[in-house]
Design an enzyme around this catalytic site. Sequence first.
Site: not given
Length: 301
Positions: A171, A38, A175
């Site tokens: 986005y 992360d 995706k």
Amino acid sequence: MTKLCEGRVAIVTGAGRGIGRAHALELARQGAKVVVNDLGASNAGEGKDEGPANEVVALIEEMGGEAVVNGADVADWEASKQLVQQAIDTFGRLDIVVNNAGFVRDQMFVNADEQSWDAVIRVHLKGHFCVARHAAAYWREQSKKGEKVEGRIINTSSGAGVLGSVGQAAYSAAKAAIATLTLVQAAELRRYGVTANAICPIARTRMTEAVFGEQMKKPEDGFDVNAPENVSPFVAWLASPESASVTGRVFEVFGGTITVFDGYRRDQTVDIGRRWEPSEITAAMSDLMSKALEPVKVYGT
């Protein structure tokens, strides 16, 4: 109770918060050793903070599991290579890649700017590519050595990628590309003992709360259908040897439901056996479209 991922080693990207955090914890519960990746960026991909990843590692260790922190930018070629190597060096192997890292910079298409477009495509699509590519090279090498490989790539697509979402052009495009990338990975890597599948999770995260607001609110009692933890048992199953026969699929996971998405298929066809004249196409299309399935509505319409 049998632990589905006992002895396996997993990388989970974007594992400091939200769905990624839930995945890392569930994989650890199922016996996996986890590299908790992360960057600690904001919802818009800005800044760095190792705190969330360190917290996840601490929780895994408290439950008796093994985990390490990694703060690499997954869309950086060399950093992602080092991420994969860290898993191998630390735990002696790598079995699972869960690509989850990402952020949003929502804009209506007519207002979209180049910087935001590039940033969103980079973190989602290139981030998925880089980590899985380095993992695939490792698995291919192991396979050629005669080692038994049970590699798992679990990508994170979205309903926005399958159906589109108003205000989320970059986005949605990223995706959608991830879903198709998954199909190619599954076809090419099967020979090395690797499966590739994608999930389209519906859950409460920083991203979805910003878009859907009250719809994602946690109920005061009863089953929290939007809890990110609901998605992770399926991810743990996909990560396990139990899922060996499932590859090249895209699944929607929401609450207690698992749905198989059926991708693009050829529907109605018209063929006149020669080159078309443009003037002929209007009538042909009228007939063709009257028989074709209606498209599923885009989110937000």
